[in-house]
Scaffold this motif. Structure first.
Motif, PDB file in Angstrom:
ATOM      1  N   SER A 172      -6.776   3.448  -4.005  1.00 37.56           N
ATOM      2  CA  SER A 172      -7.553   3.288  -2.772  1.00 37.56           C
ATOM      3  C   SER A 172      -8.892   2.625  -3.064  1.00 37.56           C
ATOM      4  O   SER A 172      -9.437   2.758  -4.157  1.00 37.56           O
ATOM      5  N   ASP A 232      -5.307 -11.601  -0.882  1.00 36.23           N
ATOM      6  CA  ASP A 232      -5.531 -10.355  -1.617  1.00 36.23           C
ATOM      7  C   ASP A 232      -5.776  -9.213  -0.628  1.00 36.23           C
ATOM      8  O   ASP A 232      -6.426  -9.404   0.410  1.00 36.23           O
ATOM      9  N   ASN A 233      -5.227  -8.043  -0.942  1.00 43.19           N
ATOM     10  CA  ASN A 233      -5.497  -6.824  -0.163  1.00 43.19           C
ATOM     11  C   ASN A 233      -5.175  -6.989   1.327  1.00 43.19           C
ATOM     12  O   ASN A 233      -5.919  -6.508   2.187  1.00 43.19           O
ATOM     13  N   SER A 234      -4.059  -7.642   1.641  1.00 43.87           N
ATOM     14  CA  SER A 234      -3.739  -7.936   3.040  1.00 43.87           C
ATOM     15  C   SER A 234      -2.449  -7.297   3.553  1.00 43.87           C
ATOM     16  O   SER A 234      -2.174  -7.351   4.747  1.00 43.87           O
ATOM     17  N   LYS A 257      -0.890   1.761  -4.634  1.00 45.90           N
ATOM     18  CA  LYS A 257      -2.067   1.090  -5.188  1.00 45.90           C
ATOM     19  C   LYS A 257      -3.283   2.001  -5.022  1.00 45.90           C
ATOM     20  O   LYS A 257      -3.393   2.742  -4.035  1.00 45.90           O
ATOM     21  N   GLY A 288      -2.105   0.912  -0.382  1.00 46.93           N
ATOM     22  CA  GLY A 288      -0.823   0.398   0.101  1.00 46.93           C
ATOM     23  C   GLY A 288       0.338   0.830  -0.777  1.00 46.93           C
ATOM     24  O   GLY A 288       0.164   1.175  -1.951  1.00 46.93           O
ATOM     25  N   LEU A 338      -1.248  -6.055  -1.931  1.00 48.43           N
ATOM     26  CA  LEU A 338      -1.305  -4.757  -1.255  1.00 48.43           C
ATOM     27  C   LEU A 338      -2.741  -4.373  -0.924  1.00 48.43           C
ATOM     28  O   LEU A 338      -3.664  -4.584  -1.709  1.00 48.43           O
ATOM     29  N   LYS A 339      -2.901  -3.768   0.242  1.00 51.22           N
ATOM     30  CA  LYS A 339      -4.196  -3.195   0.599  1.00 51.22           C
ATOM     31  C   LYS A 339      -4.474  -1.989  -0.301  1.00 51.22           C
ATOM     32  O   LYS A 339      -3.532  -1.374  -0.825  1.00 51.22           O
ATOM     33  N   PRO A 340      -5.721  -1.611  -0.487  1.00 57.08           N
ATOM     34  CA  PRO A 340      -6.013  -0.371  -1.215  1.00 57.08           C
ATOM     35  C   PRO A 340      -5.284   0.804  -0.561  1.00 57.08           C
ATOM     36  O   PRO A 340      -5.341   0.987   0.650  1.00 57.08           O
ATOM     37  N   ASP A 381       0.223  -4.032   4.053  1.00 54.35           N
ATOM     38  CA  ASP A 381       0.309  -2.569   4.098  1.00 54.35           C
ATOM     39  C   ASP A 381       1.397  -2.028   3.180  1.00 54.35           C
ATOM     40  O   ASP A 381       1.190  -1.032   2.479  1.00 54.35           O
TER      41      ASP A 381
END
Length: 218
Positions: free
Chosen positions: A218, A109-111, A216, A142, A138-140, A113
């Motif tokens: 932030s 999760d959240n990994s 996504k 991303g 996706l990262k926040p 870019d």
């Protein structure tokens, strides 16, 4: 015994079909890629960090990637992998190939870019589940970059044709659905911001395309 033979035969047929489809993707999309090159150049800007591409295919997007990124290519068709690896090596890129599906991405999760998808969402079994996977990894903040063909407007002759040929098109296109409302699905997936524009691509039956970016929260 009959059912076992039938199952084995279906497996063989699928094997050869996927092999032929991989060859076609590696050798039959040159003209299409030339005609949308400028659009891809504009879309694939400021790429950095970890890039995950769903449906990486034979590496059509590889020429637009900088060599210092970490590139993960999700491609369930194993016969695409040798073409993908060869393309990466030719361009001085390193690619981590995953055989899992876009509905079950092997990433934390959240990994990630940036997630990239070009002419892929038409063929995933569950579009909604795939988009939720994109959001998950996706990262926040991303970005999800996409170029996809979409259904023609309702009531048009082209939409009628798409609806009619869907069963056959689905078979010859490795699961492709010519009348999928992909743009609407992306808008409703839960991204903080979705920007895309329509354009007409030089492809029969699936001429309507969209190109854009979904971000996504932030």
């Amino acid at each position: 015994m009959v059912s076992e033979k039938s199952s084995a035969q279906n497996s063989i047929n699928t094997h050869w079909y996927k092999k032929i489809f991989a060859w076609l993707m590696a050798n039959g999309t040159v003209e299409y890629e030339k005609k949308i090159r400028d659009r891809k150049l504009a879309l694939f800007t400021n790429l950095q960090g970890t890039i995950l591409e769903i449906g990486a295919g034979t590496g059509a997007n590889a020429p637009y990637y900088p060599t210092d990124i970490r590139w993960i290519g999700v491609e369930p068709n194993p016969f695409m992998h040798s073409y993908l690896q060869k393309t990466a090596e030719k361009l001085g890129l390193s690619v981590e190939i995953q055989t899992n599906s876009a509905e079950n991405i092997n990433a934390l999760d959240n990994s990630i870019d940036t997630v990239v998808s070009t002419l892929v969402l038409c063929s995933v079994p569950s579009l909604d589940k795939t988009l939720q996977e994109v959001l998950r990894v996706l990262k926040p903040g991303g970005r999800f970059l996409f170029i996809e063909h979409i259904a023609a407007p309702k009531g048009t002759f082209l939409r009628q044709v798409q609806n009619t040929v869907k069963p056959v098109w689905n078979i010859i296109g490795d699961g492709c659905n010519p009348n999928r409302e992909t743009g609407l699905a992306i808008k409703n997936a839960g991204f903080a911001k979705v920007d895309y524009q329509d354009f007409q691509a030089p492809v029969p039956l699936v001429t309507p395309h969209i190109i854009g970016v979904a971000t996504k929260a932030s």
